[in-house]
Design a protein around this motif. Sequence first.
Motif, PDB file in Angstrom:
ATOM      1  N   VAL A  68       0.817  -1.217   0.000  1.00  0.00           N
ATOM      2  CA  VAL A  68       0.000   0.000   0.000  1.00  0.00           C
ATOM      3  C   VAL A  68       0.849   1.266   0.000  1.00  0.00           C
ATOM      4  CG1 VAL A  68      -2.046  -1.066   1.016  1.00  0.00           C
ATOM      5  CG2 VAL A  68      -0.267  -0.139   2.527  1.00  0.00           C
ATOM      6  N   GLY A  69       2.147   1.121  -0.294  1.00  0.00           N
ATOM      7  CA  GLY A  69       3.000   2.292  -0.448  1.00  0.00           C
ATOM      8  C   GLY A  69       2.994   3.182   0.780  1.00  0.00           C
ATOM      9  N   SER A  70       2.810   4.476   0.550  1.00  0.00           N
ATOM     10  CA  SER A  70       2.908   5.460   1.632  1.00  0.00           C
ATOM     11  C   SER A  70       1.775   5.384   2.644  1.00  0.00           C
ATOM     12  CB  SER A  70       2.968   6.872   1.042  1.00  0.00           C
ATOM     13  OG  SER A  70       4.216   7.104   0.432  1.00  0.00           O
ATOM     14  N   VAL A  71       0.717   4.630   2.340  1.00  0.00           N
ATOM     15  CA  VAL A  71      -0.323   4.428   3.353  1.00  0.00           C
ATOM     16  C   VAL A  71       0.277   3.728   4.577  1.00  0.00           C
ATOM     17  CG1 VAL A  71      -2.579   3.393   3.830  1.00  0.00           C
ATOM     18  CG2 VAL A  71      -2.134   4.401   1.603  1.00  0.00           C
ATOM     19  N   GLU A 113       6.816  18.083  13.698  1.00  0.00           N
ATOM     20  CA  GLU A 113       6.989  18.524  12.308  1.00  0.00           C
ATOM     21  C   GLU A 113       7.394  17.362  11.413  1.00  0.00           C
ATOM     22  OE1 GLU A 113       8.457  23.030  12.006  1.00  0.00           O
ATOM     23  OE2 GLU A 113       9.633  21.858  13.443  1.00  0.00           O
ATOM     24  N   TYR A 114       8.271  16.494  11.914  1.00  0.00           N
ATOM     25  CA  TYR A 114       8.679  15.350  11.102  1.00  0.00           C
ATOM     26  C   TYR A 114       7.509  14.428  10.814  1.00  0.00           C
ATOM     27  CZ  TYR A 114      13.663  16.056  10.474  1.00  0.00           C
ATOM     28  OH  TYR A 114      14.870  16.528  10.037  1.00  0.00           O
ATOM     29  N   LEU A 115       6.635  14.234  11.803  1.00  0.00           N
ATOM     30  CA  LEU A 115       5.441  13.430  11.573  1.00  0.00           C
ATOM     31  C   LEU A 115       4.532  14.088  10.535  1.00  0.00           C
ATOM     32  CD1 LEU A 115       4.558  12.289  15.196  1.00  0.00           C
ATOM     33  CD2 LEU A 115       5.033  10.767  13.269  1.00  0.00           C
ATOM     34  N   ASP A 116       4.414  15.401  10.614  1.00  0.00           N
ATOM     35  CA  ASP A 116       3.597  16.131   9.646  1.00  0.00           C
ATOM     36  C   ASP A 116       4.177  16.004   8.248  1.00  0.00           C
ATOM     37  OD1 ASP A 116       1.506  17.956   8.827  1.00  0.00           O
ATOM     38  OD2 ASP A 116       3.053  19.488   8.681  1.00  0.00           O
ATOM     39  N   TRP A 117       5.488  16.151   8.120  1.00  0.00           N
ATOM     40  CA  TRP A 117       6.133  15.988   6.808  1.00  0.00           C
ATOM     41  C   TRP A 117       5.916  14.569   6.273  1.00  0.00           C
ATOM     42  CZ3 TRP A 117      11.193  18.521   8.900  1.00  0.00           C
ATOM     43  CH2 TRP A 117      11.094  19.916   8.792  1.00  0.00           C
ATOM     44  N   ALA A 118       5.943  13.583   7.172  1.00  0.00           N
ATOM     45  CA  ALA A 118       5.791  12.192   6.748  1.00  0.00           C
ATOM     46  C   ALA A 118       4.379  11.897   6.267  1.00  0.00           C
ATOM     47  CB  ALA A 118       6.164  11.250   7.888  1.00  0.00           C
ATOM     48  N   LEU A 119       3.375  12.503   6.912  1.00  0.00           N
ATOM     49  CA  LEU A 119       1.992  12.157   6.607  1.00  0.00           C
ATOM     50  C   LEU A 119       1.345  13.130   5.636  1.00  0.00           C
ATOM     51  CD1 LEU A 119       0.933  10.948  10.143  1.00  0.00           C
ATOM     52  CD2 LEU A 119       1.143   9.549   8.098  1.00  0.00           C
ATOM     53  N   SER A 120       1.495  14.427   5.844  1.00  0.00           N
ATOM     54  CA  SER A 120       0.825  15.369   4.939  1.00  0.00           C
ATOM     55  C   SER A 120       1.588  15.529   3.633  1.00  0.00           C
ATOM     56  CB  SER A 120       0.636  16.729   5.615  1.00  0.00           C
ATOM     57  OG  SER A 120       1.885  17.376   5.817  1.00  0.00           O
ATOM     58  N   LEU A 169      -3.103  14.795  12.143  1.00  0.00           N
ATOM     59  CA  LEU A 169      -2.028  14.723  11.152  1.00  0.00           C
ATOM     60  C   LEU A 169      -2.545  14.336   9.770  1.00  0.00           C
ATOM     61  CD1 LEU A 169       0.624  12.984  13.401  1.00  0.00           C
ATOM     62  CD2 LEU A 169       0.963  15.198  12.283  1.00  0.00           C
ATOM     63  N   LEU A 170      -3.705  13.705   9.708  1.00  0.00           N
ATOM     64  CA  LEU A 170      -4.268  13.255   8.433  1.00  0.00           C
ATOM     65  C   LEU A 170      -5.183  14.285   7.785  1.00  0.00           C
ATOM     66  CD1 LEU A 170      -5.152   9.532   9.267  1.00  0.00           C
ATOM     67  CD2 LEU A 170      -3.133  10.416   8.087  1.00  0.00           C
ATOM     68  N   TYR A 226      -9.919  13.556   5.932  1.00  0.00           N
ATOM     69  CA  TYR A 226      -8.731  13.039   6.623  1.00  0.00           C
ATOM     70  C   TYR A 226      -8.228  11.901   5.746  1.00  0.00           C
ATOM     71  CZ  TYR A 226     -10.987  15.599  10.397  1.00  0.00           C
ATOM     72  OH  TYR A 226     -11.591  16.585  11.140  1.00  0.00           O
ATOM     73  N   PHE A 227      -6.990  12.002   5.280  1.00  0.00           N
ATOM     74  CA  PHE A 227      -6.636  11.217   4.105  1.00  0.00           C
ATOM     75  C   PHE A 227      -5.172  10.804   4.097  1.00  0.00           C
ATOM     76  CE2 PHE A 227      -5.133  11.449  -0.403  1.00  0.00           C
ATOM     77  CZ  PHE A 227      -5.858  10.386  -0.914  1.00  0.00           C
ATOM     78  N   LYS A 228      -4.929   9.585   3.582  1.00  0.00           N
ATOM     79  CA  LYS A 228      -3.567   9.147   3.276  1.00  0.00           C
ATOM     80  C   LYS A 228      -3.628   8.289   2.031  1.00  0.00           C
ATOM     81  CE  LYS A 228       0.720   9.282   3.906  1.00  0.00           C
ATOM     82  NZ  LYS A 228       0.754   9.645   2.477  1.00  0.00           N
ATOM     83  N   SER A 229      -2.675   8.520   1.134  1.00  0.00           N
ATOM     84  CA  SER A 229      -2.615   7.714  -0.077  1.00  0.00           C
ATOM     85  C   SER A 229      -1.192   7.241  -0.316  1.00  0.00           C
ATOM     86  CB  SER A 229      -3.106   8.515  -1.295  1.00  0.00           C
ATOM     87  OG  SER A 229      -2.157   9.504  -1.652  1.00  0.00           O
TER      88      SER A 229
END
Length: 351
Positions: free
Chosen positions: A38-41, A112-119, A235-236, A257-260
């Motif tokens: 699922v890649g970046s999910v 911030e690192y978590l935000d960069w990773a998810l958003s 974060l999503l 609220y989304f992740k792909s």
Amino acid sequence: IKDLLGGNADRYGLAILDISNPEKPRYAEHRGSYRQNVGSVGKLLVALGLFQALADAWPDDLAKRAQVLKETQVTADEFSHWDHHKIRVFDVAAQKFTRRKMKDGDQGSLWEYLDWALSASANSAAAMSMREAMLLRQYGKDYPPPAEEIRRFFEETPRQALTALFEQTFFEPVIRNGLDLEQLRQGSFFTRTGKHKVPGGGNSYGTARELVKYALRMEQGRLVDEYSSRQIKRLLYMTERRIRYASSPALRDSAVYFKSGSLYSCREEPDFKCGKYMGNKINYMNSLAIIENNTDGRRLDYIVALISNVLRVNSAVDHQTLGTRIHRLMERAHPVPEPDAKATAESVVHP
């Protein structure tokens, strides 16, 4: 649900949970247990592992957890090598906002690192967040260790022990939070150097059913705990540019609220030009979305997980189109309530 997918239905996994009426939830799936990378999910599991380690270190001290997220300064090193995604950097002194790839020495808070990773879905930031999650698991209340100790730990710890710590950090929380490791797993770092320094625990994959279950437990406040569930959901939230499923025009007025995540590859084929999100060898596209909409007195709340491997089509547009079709399906299932005739009559002011 199956009819929405058309003739390529056997190339999708789809799960939808409608919680618009929490007392009467509705669920449908098509090939819900179909499993693929699922890649970046999979970055959702990075967040889960980090918040689990944070909660285990300070189970009864939410203020300390918030302090660690906001005040721990993380400095990008070789774990971040390399990534094509850009991060959002704001220079407070110069009042300048830029987007660029992460560089060694870039600093930011753990949050911030978590935000960069998810958003921003930056693999570099995800790998650094994974490094920090492992350090949190290893050092507990003594986190964060000094930079010299971080280097020593990853250089001197036997590779087998690092793999065991990786699995403890990212596999164990999946099981502890009621999810199925055979249906949802992030098996390695998101960067080449991260994979080299820390041998992972095998393949990465997910299913539509288990992704919806992840989101449901988050909605219930049961992903680690209520505090962690809320922070991961924050974060999503898509506050800037929406892409793929989330870019559906039908969702313009909805909170999303989304992740792909995507993964595609090409091989030579006559009369076909392979390209981004249009693989003819593999063409994985994966989306998890929570949609919230309150329009004209109608409340829509639903969770969608969509994974696909439809070859030779633009899967980003494909997911966008399905986002529209599914939203229209939800609207038909929950029509706008008719106005109360008596209340309307009473509200009219007569001369």
